[in-house]
Design a protein around this motif. Structure first.
Motif, PDB file in Angstrom:
ATOM      1  N   GLY A   1      37.211  44.949  54.394  1.00 53.20           N
ATOM      2  CA  GLY A   1      38.443  45.663  54.092  1.00 53.20           C
ATOM      3  C   GLY A   1      38.154  46.908  53.277  1.00 53.20           C
ATOM      4  N   THR A   2      39.222  47.519  52.732  1.00 49.06           N
ATOM      5  CA  THR A   2      39.068  48.720  51.903  1.00 49.06           C
ATOM      6  C   THR A   2      39.784  48.525  50.569  1.00 49.06           C
ATOM      7  N   ALA A   3      39.301  49.220  49.552  1.00 45.93           N
ATOM      8  CA  ALA A   3      39.849  49.085  48.198  1.00 45.93           C
ATOM      9  C   ALA A   3      41.200  49.781  48.093  1.00 45.93           C
ATOM     10  N   ALA A   4      42.132  49.115  47.390  1.00 41.25           N
ATOM     11  CA  ALA A   4      43.478  49.665  47.216  1.00 41.25           C
ATOM     12  C   ALA A   4      43.559  50.452  45.914  1.00 41.25           C
ATOM     13  N   LEU A   5      44.498  51.403  45.876  1.00 40.99           N
ATOM     14  CA  LEU A   5      44.731  52.204  44.678  1.00 40.99           C
ATOM     15  C   LEU A   5      45.669  51.444  43.746  1.00 40.99           C
ATOM     16  N   ASP A   6      45.277  51.329  42.485  1.00 38.24           N
ATOM     17  CA  ASP A   6      46.126  50.681  41.487  1.00 38.24           C
ATOM     18  C   ASP A   6      47.143  51.704  41.007  1.00 38.24           C
ATOM     19  N   GLN A   7      48.423  51.453  41.298  1.00 35.97           N
ATOM     20  CA  GLN A   7      49.466  52.416  40.952  1.00 35.97           C
ATOM     21  C   GLN A   7      49.610  52.594  39.438  1.00 35.97           C
ATOM     22  N   LEU A   8      49.237  51.561  38.683  1.00 39.35           N
ATOM     23  CA  LEU A   8      49.368  51.634  37.226  1.00 39.35           C
ATOM     24  C   LEU A   8      48.335  52.577  36.618  1.00 39.35           C
ATOM     25  N   SER A   9      47.077  52.427  37.040  1.00 35.70           N
ATOM     26  CA  SER A   9      46.006  53.220  36.437  1.00 35.70           C
ATOM     27  C   SER A   9      45.649  54.463  37.233  1.00 35.70           C
ATOM     28  N   GLY A  10      46.047  54.486  38.515  1.00 35.58           N
ATOM     29  CA  GLY A  10      45.649  55.600  39.371  1.00 35.58           C
ATOM     30  C   GLY A  10      44.233  55.479  39.871  1.00 35.58           C
ATOM     31  N   ASP A  11      43.599  54.319  39.653  1.00 36.27           N
ATOM     32  CA  ASP A  11      42.226  54.065  40.099  1.00 36.27           C
ATOM     33  C   ASP A  11      42.217  53.079  41.252  1.00 36.27           C
ATOM     34  N   ALA A  12      41.181  53.170  42.060  1.00 37.07           N
ATOM     35  CA  ALA A  12      40.944  52.139  43.071  1.00 37.07           C
ATOM     36  C   ALA A  12      40.075  51.070  42.426  1.00 37.07           C
ATOM     37  N   THR A  13      40.596  49.858  42.343  1.00 36.17           N
ATOM     38  CA  THR A  13      39.842  48.772  41.717  1.00 36.17           C
ATOM     39  C   THR A  13      39.890  47.533  42.594  1.00 36.17           C
ATOM     40  N   ILE A  14      38.830  46.749  42.534  1.00 39.01           N
ATOM     41  CA  ILE A  14      38.834  45.436  43.181  1.00 39.01           C
ATOM     42  C   ILE A  14      38.375  44.410  42.147  1.00 39.01           C
ATOM     43  N   ILE A  15      38.751  43.170  42.360  1.00 36.48           N
ATOM     44  CA  ILE A  15      38.295  42.078  41.499  1.00 36.48           C
ATOM     45  C   ILE A  15      37.492  41.130  42.370  1.00 36.48           C
ATOM     46  N   PHE A  16      36.243  40.957  41.986  1.00 40.56           N
ATOM     47  CA  PHE A  16      35.322  40.110  42.744  1.00 40.56           C
ATOM     48  C   PHE A  16      34.974  38.886  41.912  1.00 40.56           C
ATOM     49  N   SER A  17      35.020  37.714  42.530  1.00 38.85           N
ATOM     50  CA  SER A  17      34.689  36.489  41.792  1.00 38.85           C
ATOM     51  C   SER A  17      33.874  35.543  42.664  1.00 38.85           C
ATOM     52  N   ILE A  18      33.131  34.668  41.997  1.00 43.00           N
ATOM     53  CA  ILE A  18      32.311  33.652  42.658  1.00 43.00           C
ATOM     54  C   ILE A  18      32.668  32.292  42.073  1.00 43.00           C
ATOM     55  N   ASN A  19      32.835  31.314  42.960  1.00 41.75           N
ATOM     56  CA  ASN A  19      33.080  29.938  42.535  1.00 41.75           C
ATOM     57  C   ASN A  19      32.030  29.011  43.127  1.00 41.75           C
ATOM     58  N   LYS A  20      31.544  28.097  42.295  1.00 37.18           N
ATOM     59  CA  LYS A  20      30.734  26.994  42.798  1.00 37.18           C
ATOM     60  C   LYS A  20      31.642  25.774  42.767  1.00 37.18           C
ATOM     61  N   GLY A  21      32.129  25.386  43.952  1.00 40.96           N
ATOM     62  CA  GLY A  21      33.174  24.373  43.985  1.00 40.96           C
ATOM     63  C   GLY A  21      34.404  24.931  43.291  1.00 40.96           C
ATOM     64  N   ARG A  22      34.965  24.169  42.358  1.00 46.89           N
ATOM     65  CA  ARG A  22      36.156  24.627  41.630  1.00 46.89           C
ATOM     66  C   ARG A  22      35.819  25.505  40.424  1.00 46.89           C
ATOM     67  N   ASP A  23      34.559  25.579  40.048  1.00 39.93           N
ATOM     68  CA  ASP A  23      34.160  26.262  38.815  1.00 39.93           C
ATOM     69  C   ASP A  23      33.862  27.742  39.053  1.00 39.93           C
ATOM     70  N   SER A  24      34.455  28.592  38.211  1.00 37.45           N
ATOM     71  CA  SER A  24      34.147  30.025  38.255  1.00 37.45           C
ATOM     72  C   SER A  24      32.790  30.259  37.591  1.00 37.45           C
ATOM     73  N   VAL A  25      31.993  31.143  38.173  1.00 35.84           N
ATOM     74  CA  VAL A  25      30.687  31.475  37.598  1.00 35.84           C
ATOM     75  C   VAL A  25      30.613  32.982  37.372  1.00 35.84           C
ATOM     76  N   ASP A  26      29.781  33.398  36.422  1.00 36.27           N
ATOM     77  CA  ASP A  26      29.655  34.807  36.071  1.00 36.27           C
ATOM     78  C   ASP A  26      28.895  35.565  37.161  1.00 36.27           C
ATOM     79  N   PRO A  27      29.536  36.551  37.801  1.00 34.42           N
ATOM     80  CA  PRO A  27      28.842  37.316  38.852  1.00 34.42           C
ATOM     81  C   PRO A  27      27.583  38.014  38.364  1.00 34.42           C
ATOM     82  N   LYS A  28      27.491  38.270  37.052  1.00 37.66           N
ATOM     83  CA  LYS A  28      26.310  38.941  36.504  1.00 37.66           C
ATOM     84  C   LYS A  28      25.032  38.203  36.837  1.00 37.66           C
ATOM     85  N   MET A  29      25.107  36.847  36.905  1.00 38.00           N
ATOM     86  CA  MET A  29      23.927  36.038  37.170  1.00 38.00           C
ATOM     87  C   MET A  29      23.553  36.056  38.661  1.00 38.00           C
TER      88      MET A  29
END
Length: 430
Positions: free
Chosen positions: A397-425
């Protein structure tokens, strides 16, 4: 033998230096990339700063600048540590080469003195004729021949060692100069970081004049994010329950067939070798209940720290974890990434699209990779369909423009099963 050991030592030293150089080159490339990104952000900030009305876009640019400058300072620290190691290695090598050179010169001086004392043909003949027998005379003759060759070789060793010593001294001076330049650059970055943080405080102060309106807008954004997070958890829960029911049904069918076959053959039912999925099975056991899922999970795990970013170009605005922003508590279960408007968003690994949800103006895409799930929020358009298999770096897909900030932002997350994990790792350095 002494020369062989010295040569082996030099080979090891130069090999180690090569490793340092490779690491230093990677760090320099990363520093150059961070510099380019900071210059781009500076241009964007100047454009927004020319507008008299302070905006959240300015604040987000400043946050991205601060994150990049802190990363650049950390990168410079790593470069300085590398140079310290190289300087230490070079100092050790210089001392070793100087010691070898002194020893070679001492040995060569002894040979020159011996040659001087025996330089006449008469002395050489007397040395040979004084032998007890023919064999000794032959060995003395060979010795005189080899002595001359060895002396020439020693002179070559001295010249080679002097050359190596000069090279290492030049390299040492270069590394010291580079370290000095890096430390100056680091001080400049710290100064710029301080300015960015001061600007951030000023922008926040200006924005606080419209605090009520902005807080409500931020709360609306956080509500959308919270709704997306609930959808992620619901998708994972449904997937686990669906796989559990499917596995239990397959197990009952296998047991029925095995019982019928055993009855027909008039024998006892053989217990299954594979562990059956039950209500007490763990999430990991359920999600890895098929060989294909287990392999995909293992492959995903094997790429930890090497997964590509979900956008080719982007700056981290908010990392994983809990924090407060303008008095609003935020629990970030992933990475909030600032990118270009309409930038392609891509899958970080092979998998299957599990869910596509319209969150009121933007989309959420969830992809399953065995027992792992990756989620991509705030997409303007979607290029895939539910159930479609995708490959690493495939555009979803393509990133959407955030009308509040005027920036295009996305939120990316990783889960192992039900648990959220830090994408940095998991993500490779950007």
């Amino acid at each position: 033998m002494k020369f062989f050991r010295a040569a082996l030592f030099l080979v090891c030293v130069f090999a180690a230096t090569g490793v340092f150089a490779q690491s230093s080159a990677e760090l320099k490339r990363r520093r150059d990339k961070l510099t380019d990104e900071l210059e781009q952000l500076n241009r964007e900030y100047q454009e927004t700063a020319s507008n008299k009305k302070v905006s959240l876009k300015q604040l987000n640019i400043l946050k991205a600048q601060i994150n990049l400058r802190e990363e650049k300072i950390t990168n410079i620290n790593s470069e300085v540590r590398n140079l310290d190691n190289q300087i230490s290695e070079s100092n050790n090598t210089v001392r070793s080469l100087q010691s070898q050179l002194d020893q070679l010169k001492k040995e060569y001086a002894g040979m020159v003195l011996f040659a001087y004392r025996n330089q006449s043909a008469y002395n050489k003949l007397m040395f040979i004729f004084a032998s007890k027998d023919f064999n000794q005379a032959y060995r003395r003759l060979k010795y005189l021949q080899q002595f001359g060759t060895y002396r020439e070789r020693q002179a070559g060793y001295i010249q080679g060692t002097q050359k190596d010593l000069h090279v290492k001294i030049v390299e040492l001076d270069k590394n010291k100069k580079e370290k000095s330049d890096l430390l100056q650059s680091q001080e400049k970055e710290k100064e710029e970081l301080g300015k960015a943080k001061n600007n951030q405080v000023k922008v926040i102060t200006d924005l606080s004049k419209h605090q009520g309106e902005l807080k409500q807008q931020q709360k609306d954004v956080r509500k959308r994010i919270a709704a997306a997070n609930r959808e992620i958890q619901n998708t994972i829960r449904r997937e686990i329950e669906e796989l559990r029911r499917k596995a239990e049904a397959e197990e009952r069918e296998r047991a029925r067939i095995a019982a019928a076959k055993a009855k027909a053959e008039n024998r006892e039912v053989v217990a299954p070798t594979k562990k059956a999925i039950t209500k007490n099975s763990t999430t990991s056991e359920i999600l890895n209940s098929t060989p294909e899922a287990a392999k995909l999970s293992n492959d995903f795990l094997g790429n930890r720290g090497r997964l590509p970013w979900p956008v080719a170009t982007g700056q981290l605005i908010h990392g994983f974890g809990s924090y407060k922003e303008d008095g609003i508590s935020i629990d970030n279960t992933g990475y909030e990434i600032r990118t270009n408007n309409g930038a392609p968003v891509r899958a970080v690994f092979d998998g299957t699209v599990k869910t596509i949800v319209d969150l009121g103006g933007s989309y959420l895409v969830i992809i399953i990779h065995g027992e792992y799930f990756t989620s991509y929020q705030n997409l303007r358009t979607v290029n895939v369909t539910k159930g479609q298999k995708v490959s690493t770096k495939q555009t979803i897909g393509t990133a959407a423009l955030d009308q509040l900030s005027g920036d295009a932002t996305i939120i990316f997350s990783i889960n192992k099963g039900r648990d959220s994990v830090d994408p940095k790792m998991w993500l490779a350095p950007n």
